[in-house]
Write an enzyme that holds these catalytic residues in place. Structure first.
Site, mmCIF file in Angstrom:
data_model
loop_
_atom_site.group_PDB
_atom_site.id
_atom_site.type_symbol
_atom_site.label_atom_id
_atom_site.label_comp_id
_atom_site.label_asym_id
_atom_site.label_seq_id
_atom_site.Cartn_x
_atom_site.Cartn_y
_atom_site.Cartn_z
ATOM 1 N N CYS A 258 -25.642 40.015 -20.348
ATOM 2 C CA CYS A 258 -24.618 40.874 -19.745
ATOM 3 C C CYS A 258 -25.218 42.111 -19.082
ATOM 4 C CB CYS A 258 -23.615 41.302 -20.807
ATOM 5 S SG CYS A 258 -22.222 40.171 -20.915
HETATM 6 N N1 NAD Z 1 -22.379 36.449 -24.703
HETATM 7 C C1 NAD Z 1 -21.742 37.576 -24.524
HETATM 8 O O1 NAD Z 1 -21.861 38.495 -25.306
HETATM 9 C C2 NAD Z 1 -20.830 37.779 -23.338
HETATM 10 C C3 NAD Z 1 -19.965 38.870 -23.385
HETATM 11 C C4 NAD Z 1 -19.132 39.070 -22.330
HETATM 12 C C5 NAD Z 1 -19.174 38.230 -21.218
HETATM 13 N N2 NAD Z 1 -20.038 37.183 -21.174
HETATM 14 C C6 NAD Z 1 -20.020 36.315 -19.992
HETATM 15 O O2 NAD Z 1 -19.304 35.119 -20.316
HETATM 16 C C7 NAD Z 1 -19.887 34.012 -19.636
HETATM 17 C C8 NAD Z 1 -20.301 32.975 -20.650
HETATM 18 O O3 NAD Z 1 -21.259 33.560 -21.502
HETATM 19 P P1 NAD Z 1 -21.654 32.942 -22.906
HETATM 20 O O4 NAD Z 1 -22.431 34.006 -23.583
HETATM 21 O O5 NAD Z 1 -20.495 32.363 -23.579
HETATM 22 O O6 NAD Z 1 -22.642 31.791 -22.436
HETATM 23 P P2 NAD Z 1 -23.184 30.581 -23.328
HETATM 24 O O7 NAD Z 1 -24.431 30.120 -22.689
HETATM 25 O O8 NAD Z 1 -23.191 30.960 -24.769
HETATM 26 O O9 NAD Z 1 -22.067 29.481 -23.155
HETATM 27 C C9 NAD Z 1 -21.801 28.863 -21.942
HETATM 28 C C10 NAD Z 1 -21.534 27.408 -22.231
HETATM 29 O O10 NAD Z 1 -21.177 26.775 -21.005
HETATM 30 C C11 NAD Z 1 -21.690 25.466 -21.047
HETATM 31 N N3 NAD Z 1 -21.720 24.927 -19.699
HETATM 32 C C12 NAD Z 1 -22.600 25.180 -18.710
HETATM 33 N N4 NAD Z 1 -22.239 24.499 -17.604
HETATM 34 C C13 NAD Z 1 -21.127 23.820 -17.915
HETATM 35 C C14 NAD Z 1 -20.285 22.943 -17.199
HETATM 36 N N5 NAD Z 1 -20.531 22.645 -15.924
HETATM 37 N N6 NAD Z 1 -19.239 22.387 -17.829
HETATM 38 C C15 NAD Z 1 -19.000 22.675 -19.140
HETATM 39 N N7 NAD Z 1 -19.749 23.515 -19.853
HETATM 40 C C16 NAD Z 1 -20.784 24.077 -19.253
HETATM 41 C C17 NAD Z 1 -23.045 25.625 -21.697
HETATM 42 O O11 NAD Z 1 -23.508 24.409 -22.241
HETATM 43 C C18 NAD Z 1 -22.751 26.666 -22.779
HETATM 44 O O12 NAD Z 1 -22.421 26.086 -24.021
HETATM 45 C C19 NAD Z 1 -21.033 34.577 -18.815
HETATM 46 O O13 NAD Z 1 -20.568 34.877 -17.531
HETATM 47 C C20 NAD Z 1 -21.380 35.859 -19.537
HETATM 48 O O14 NAD Z 1 -21.974 36.807 -18.694
HETATM 49 C C21 NAD Z 1 -20.849 36.938 -22.238
#
Ligand code: NAD
Length: 417
Positions: A258
């Site tokens: 992030c």
């Molecule tokens: N982790 C955090 O603390 C956090 C906090 C706020 C916002 N975000 C944002 O949220 C979003 C997701 O982050 P996250 O931390 O959950 O990521 P993550 O990597 O933990 O999870 C994303 C998931 O999406 C899956 N994925 C990828 N391509 C895919 C597809 N085509 N179809 C289905 N699934 C698919 C991956 O396998 C993974 O399990 C990002 O934009 C991130 O910047 C994350």
């Protein structure tokens, strides 16, 4: 009945079916909340392990799937896929674009798509809307589009998805009303923002604020080191001011998906709009230099010891996750430090209670015998469940990049400062 009223009624009666694409940190939390609020929820993920993890929980109303066929049954689709950066720090929107393309194939009248992934201002309207419009359905009438950034803090027990106020925005009035109605059911406070762009920028600002402040404290720490002043003492003292000061702490570099990632998204957005963000650019440069400072100190220590005898040095890194208490490796400064050490011909191993495997290596157990073979130990992540006294007692040179050993005095402890 019009599509807005039909969906609004389904949300009200919890008859809406929710699809969550990407069931990682963010998506799994969203899916669990919508399911426990009573909505039939389908999680979709490419990763079999993530799908199995969710299904093994056996939560009422919740199932996870690899194939996306069930999107056809969904009324609300939350997009929680990664939005990372490339090695050169430019935004990698490939996953997001492909996902929206898939959603567009399933888009039907009465659906609402909510973007939870973090993006730069203008992305929902400029990139996502045109792909969804390929379906020939009309946004705001046939389908609805919202942006609601996720603010979850993995590992934080005090602030959870339920009690972190949720920013919501809509492409149009109907989309906004629906997204407010939806999240109000399972989140305590929903904060309505006037446009998609302002909501996107809100998330960016929250992250860039931390990015600039941590980089500032790293810069100040460099200077206080020259002056012989302990920055940690200064931060603690400044924090006693009851208003106007927010403590940020020095370290080996800012990680996670992030804070640094969205800062680079902002820089890219500004560049495309012919704007130079001097302060954010400077913060990025400072942050990129942090791992090298650890390397410089490590080499200084090692050169005074084993390396001058041409013995391959062995360094143990304590913590590879980007922050304490989690297993997340994304943009972790430790991985950069690891890479730089290896480039110096140094043999690297690690210990991390949350990360059992990385780079084809396994986390080493910590015992005095294992520590005895190391030339240097570097504390890179301040996990709370590490036997720090054992590291000190090993008498091996110990770089503490996080002030984890505060209060312990020993001649083998080195600080960046
Ligand atoms: N982790 C955090 O603390 C956090 C906090 C706020 C916002 N975000 C944002 O949220 C979003 C997701 O982050 P996250 O931390 O959950 O990521 P993550 O990597 O933990 O999870 C994303 C998931 O999406 C899956 N994925 C990828 N391509 C895919 C597809 N085509 N179809 C289905 N699934 C698919 C991956 O396998 C993974 O399990 C990002 O934009 C991130 O910047 C994350």
């Amino acid at each position: 009945m019009d599509q807005f009223s039909i969906l609004s009624n389904k949300i009200h009666t919890t008859k809406a079916t929710v699809g969550v694409i990407g069931t990682g940190y963010v998506g799994s939390s969203v899916a669990k909340e919508t399911a426990s609020a009573g909505y039939q929820t389908f999680g979709f993920d490419l990763d079999k392990k993530k799908v199995a993890e969710i299904n093994n929980l056996k939560i009422k109303n919740l199932s996870a799937h690899i194939k996306k066929d069930l999107l056809v049954d969904c009324d609300i689709i939350c997009i929680c896929v990664p939005t990372p950066i490339y090695k050169d720090h430019s935004p990698n929107l490939k996953i997001l674009k492909n996902t929206i393309q898939q959603v567009s194939n399933y888009l039907k009248k009465g659906m609402m798509v909510v973007i939870e992934s973090s993006v730069a201002p203008g992305t929902t309207r400029g990139l996502i809307l045109p792909i969804l419009q390929q379906s020939k359905l009309t946004a705001g009438k046939d389908f609805f589009l919202s942006f609601s950034p996720e603010r979850i803090d993995p590992g934080n027990k005090k602030f959870t998805m339920k009690n972190i106020p949720k920013i919501v925005s809509g492409l149009d009035e109907n989309s906004l009303k629906l997204v407010i109605q939806f999240y109000s059911i399972f989140i305590e406070k929903v904060v309505q923002i006037s446009s998609l762009e302002a909501a996107e920028m809100t998330k960016v600002l929250e992250n860039v604020f931390r990015f600039v402040n941590i980089s500032l404290i790293n810069e100040i720490a460099d200077y206080t080191r020259k002056l012989g002043i302990n920055i940690w003492e200064v931060i603690e003292a400044a924090s006693t001011k009851p208003y106007g000061f927010l403590p940020h702490y020095p370290g080996p570099g800012i990680g996670g998906d992030c804070i640094p990632v969205l800062s680079y998204y902002l820089l890219d957005s500004a560049k495309r709009n012919n704007t130079l963000l001097r302060m954010v650019n400077a913060a990025a440069k400072i942050n990129e230099m942090q791992p090298k400072k650890v390397i410089d100190l490590a080499l200084k220590i090692l050169n005074g010891k084993t390396r001058k005898n041409n013995v391959k040095s062995e360094v143990l890194l304590i913590g590879v996750a980007y922050k304490p208490g989690v297993a997340d490796l994304r943009e972790s400064a430790t991985l950069k430090i690891w890479d730089m050490l290896e480039k110096q011909g140094i043999s690297v191993s690690y210990h991390d209670p949350y990360v059992s495997h990385v780079n084809g290596f396994s986390s080493k157990s910590l015992d005095p015998k294992n520590l005895a073979s190391k030339d240097l130990i570097i504390i890179t992540t301040a996990h709370s469940n590490i036997p720090y006294q054992m590291l000190v007692d090993s008498k091996k040179p110990l770089i503490d990049t996080r002030n984890t050993l505060q209060g312990i005095t020993s001649t083998n402890i080195f600080q960046l400062l």
